[in-house]
Design a protein around this motif. Structure first.
Motif, short mmCIF file in Angstrom:
data_model
loop_
_atom_site.label_atom_id
_atom_site.label_comp_id
_atom_site.label_asym_id
_atom_site.label_seq_id
_atom_site.Cartn_x
_atom_site.Cartn_y
_atom_site.Cartn_z
N THR A 239 13.68 20.41 24.70
CA THR A 239 12.83 20.41 23.51
C THR A 239 12.74 19.00 22.97
OG1 THR A 239 13.46 22.68 22.95
CG2 THR A 239 12.52 21.33 21.19
N LEU A 240 11.55 18.43 23.06
CA LEU A 240 11.31 17.07 22.55
C LEU A 240 10.03 17.07 21.74
CD1 LEU A 240 11.98 15.00 25.81
CD2 LEU A 240 13.47 15.13 23.82
N SER A 241 10.03 16.35 20.64
CA SER A 241 8.80 16.20 19.86
C SER A 241 7.83 15.31 20.61
CB SER A 241 9.12 15.60 18.49
OG SER A 241 9.54 14.24 18.63
N ALA A 242 6.58 15.35 20.18
CA ALA A 242 5.55 14.54 20.83
C ALA A 242 5.89 13.06 20.79
CB ALA A 242 4.20 14.79 20.15
N GLY A 243 6.50 12.62 19.70
CA GLY A 243 6.83 11.21 19.57
C GLY A 243 7.96 10.75 20.47
N ASP A 244 8.82 11.68 20.91
CA ASP A 244 9.96 11.34 21.76
C ASP A 244 9.70 11.55 23.24
OD1 ASP A 244 11.49 10.71 19.51
OD2 ASP A 244 12.16 12.78 19.27
N LEU A 245 8.55 12.11 23.55
CA LEU A 245 8.26 12.52 24.92
C LEU A 245 8.16 11.36 25.90
CD1 LEU A 245 7.46 14.54 27.07
CD2 LEU A 245 5.20 14.69 26.03
N LEU A 246 7.35 10.36 25.58
CA LEU A 246 7.13 9.26 26.51
C LEU A 246 8.40 8.47 26.80
CD1 LEU A 246 5.07 7.75 28.24
CD2 LEU A 246 4.67 6.23 26.29
N PRO A 247 9.20 8.09 25.79
CA PRO A 247 10.44 7.36 26.10
C PRO A 247 11.36 8.14 27.03
CG PRO A 247 9.94 7.20 23.76
CD PRO A 247 8.98 8.21 24.33
N ALA A 248 11.41 9.45 26.86
CA ALA A 248 12.28 10.26 27.71
C ALA A 248 11.80 10.25 29.15
CB ALA A 248 12.33 11.70 27.19
N LEU A 249 10.49 10.34 29.35
CA LEU A 249 9.94 10.31 30.71
C LEU A 249 10.10 8.93 31.32
CD1 LEU A 249 8.49 12.14 32.75
CD2 LEU A 249 6.32 11.28 31.87
N GLU A 250 9.90 7.90 30.52
CA GLU A 250 10.02 6.52 31.01
C GLU A 250 11.46 6.21 31.45
OE1 GLU A 250 9.29 1.92 29.42
OE2 GLU A 250 9.11 3.62 28.03
N LYS A 251 12.43 6.65 30.67
CA LYS A 251 13.83 6.36 30.97
C LYS A 251 14.40 7.27 32.06
CE LYS A 251 14.73 4.81 26.24
NZ LYS A 251 15.42 5.13 24.96
N GLY A 252 13.66 8.34 32.41
CA GLY A 252 14.16 9.25 33.42
C GLY A 252 15.14 10.28 32.90
N SER A 253 15.22 10.43 31.59
CA SER A 253 16.12 11.45 31.04
C SER A 253 15.51 12.85 31.18
CB SER A 253 16.43 11.15 29.57
OG SER A 253 15.27 11.00 28.81
N ILE A 254 14.24 12.92 31.55
CA ILE A 254 13.61 14.18 31.96
C ILE A 254 12.91 13.93 33.29
CG2 ILE A 254 13.33 15.15 29.65
CD1 ILE A 254 10.45 14.21 29.66
N ASP A 255 12.76 15.00 34.07
CA ASP A 255 12.14 14.90 35.39
C ASP A 255 10.66 15.26 35.37
OD1 ASP A 255 14.69 14.38 36.74
OD2 ASP A 255 15.13 16.49 36.27
N ALA A 256 10.25 15.96 34.34
CA ALA A 256 8.86 16.39 34.24
C ALA A 256 8.55 16.68 32.78
CB ALA A 256 8.63 17.64 35.09
N ALA A 257 7.26 16.72 32.46
CA ALA A 257 6.85 16.94 31.07
C ALA A 257 5.56 17.73 31.02
CB ALA A 257 6.66 15.60 30.35
N GLU A 258 5.62 18.84 30.31
CA GLU A 258 4.41 19.60 29.99
C GLU A 258 4.09 19.32 28.53
OE1 GLU A 258 2.35 22.54 27.87
OE2 GLU A 258 4.53 22.54 27.82
N PHE A 259 2.87 18.82 28.27
CA PHE A 259 2.49 18.54 26.89
C PHE A 259 1.27 19.36 26.53
CE2 PHE A 259 1.05 15.15 23.64
CZ PHE A 259 1.64 15.86 22.62
N LEU A 260 0.08 18.78 26.70
CA LEU A 260 -1.13 19.54 26.40
C LEU A 260 -2.12 19.42 27.56
CD1 LEU A 260 -1.60 18.86 22.56
CD2 LEU A 260 -1.07 21.04 23.66
N ALA A 261 -3.10 18.55 27.40
CA ALA A 261 -4.19 18.44 28.36
C ALA A 261 -4.52 16.97 28.55
CB ALA A 261 -5.39 19.26 27.88
N PRO A 262 -5.50 16.63 29.41
CA PRO A 262 -5.72 15.22 29.76
C PRO A 262 -5.86 14.25 28.59
CG PRO A 262 -6.93 16.60 31.26
CD PRO A 262 -6.32 17.53 30.24
N ALA A 263 -6.58 14.62 27.54
CA ALA A 263 -6.81 13.67 26.44
C ALA A 263 -5.50 13.28 25.75
CB ALA A 263 -7.79 14.25 25.43
#
Length: 363
Positions: free
Chosen positions: A194-218
């Motif tokens: 569970t990550l907020s929208a604001g914390d999502l990108l840093p987590a993916l960048e650092k590799g602390s998560i392996d995948a991310a489902e957010f919304l849609a292309p935009a």
């Protein structure tokens, strides 16, 4: 006894009108409310929907109801919106019902259900098939009223660092996922985060998560997700719908006159329509940009994953239905809507595809 100067009929009428108008002016006192949200400021999608709702209400009320908007974290954290409205810290909140599954297992039905209703079908359930009454009954113990208030449309399946060959690839995967989909992935051995929208990108960048489902292309493009995960999966079985909710404390709602209540409801209803149209337009442009700008592979989920998640979804709905009599009624009502609406929805989708001359090829 000498009499004073006589009033003309026009002057007398003027005094009478003023006498009656003054109390009306006094009664038109401005209500000043605060709306907190679960969204970063200015974010494409639900954040823009919240802004437009506030502008509509402020304008349509003629100044009698003035709402100030606050982004996630400015007053309360993104996942504390329900509590803030429930305890009357603020009067209103713009958020998503799926965040409250821990408090109310059936809350996710008012955002999105895996393999469930699409945006128009969901609106039909809420507005025309008794969904709104069930929603109000579910939220009443929290002293809030909920209104459908925008829609981001269907979501994508998410961004993955590595290609998926089958269900086994999900085991142990750290996946940022929200809503009922998190429980489905957990059933298949993944580790939902569970990550907020604001914390999502840093987590993916650092590799602390392996995948991310957010919304849609935009929203995915704006967030920067294509930079750190090369595999973009579809379909978004996890969230075929993207409904937002407006929460209003019952104490504040009781202060509104009938016309102001109607203004709030209609401002939200207008945003569902415009927000959905906006999502289709911006997502089409964003998908083209993503595929042309980044070394991204657009992939279809393997059939084994689709079959496994569908079975897990059916099982999950039964578990939710068993949590309480009200949850059981919500599940039953939702399934009835799905069964009765899906025939026409499927035919309409087939007709749309038949009339489409170009398409995005999944490669």
């Amino acid at each position: 006894m000498p009499s004073g100067p006589k009033l003309s009929r026009r002057a007398a009428l003027g005094i009478g009108a003023s006498a009656f108008a003054a109390p009306a002016v006094a009664r038109a006192q401005t209500l000043r409310w605060r709306m907190v949200t679960s969204w970063p400021k200015g974010r494409t999608g639900p954040s823009i929907s919240a802004q437009r709702i506030v502008k509509r209400v402020n304008a349509m009320s003629g100044g009698r109801l003035q709402i100030n908007l606050f982004a996630a974290g400015e007053i309360v954290p993104p996942f504390a919106v329900l509590d803030a409205v429930s305890n009357s810290t603020v009067e209103m909140g713009h958020t998503a019902a799926m965040y409250w599954q821990g408090k109310m297992p059936a809350a996710g039905f008012f955002t999105s259900v895996p393999f469930g209703l699409g945006p128009i079908e969901h609106q039909a359930w809420i507005d025309l098939r008794g969904g709104q009454a069930l929603w109000e009954e579910l939220y009443k113990p929290h002293s809030v009223r909920a209104i459908l208030a925008g829609n981001t449309g269907p979501s994508m399946g998410g961004w993955f660092r590595r290609k998926l060959d089958g269900v086994e690839d999900l085991k142990g995967m750290r996946l940022r996922v929200q809503g009922l989909g998190a429980e489905i992935y957990a059933k298949l051995g993944a580790v939902p985060m569970t990550l907020s929208a604001g914390d999502l990108l840093p987590a993916l960048e650092k590799g602390s998560i392996d995948a991310a489902e957010f919304l849609a292309p935009a929203t995915d493009l704006e967030t920067g997700l294509p930079k750190y995960a090369p595999f973009y999966y579809a379909p978004g079985f996890n969230k075929p719908n993207g409904a937002s909710e407006l929460l209003i404390s019952l104490a504040a709602w009781d202060l509104l006159s009938p016309d102001l209540r109607s203004i709030v409801i209609e401002a939200c209803r207008a945003e569902h329509t415009l927000g959905l149209a906006d999502a289709y337009q911006t997502n089409a442009a964003a998908l083209t940009e993503i595929l042309g700008r980044y070394p991204v592979s657009l992939e279809a989920f393997p059939r084994s994953i689709m079959d496994a998640t569908h079975r897990a979804s059916t099982e999950l709905l039964e578990e939710i239905a068993a949590t309480s009599p009200l949850a059981g009624r919500i599940v039953e009502s939702y399934r009835s809507a799905l069964q009765e609406l899906r025939g026409w929805s499927g035919l309409a989708a087939d007709m749309a595809r038949a009339n489409t001359r170009t398409s995005v090829v999944v490669r």
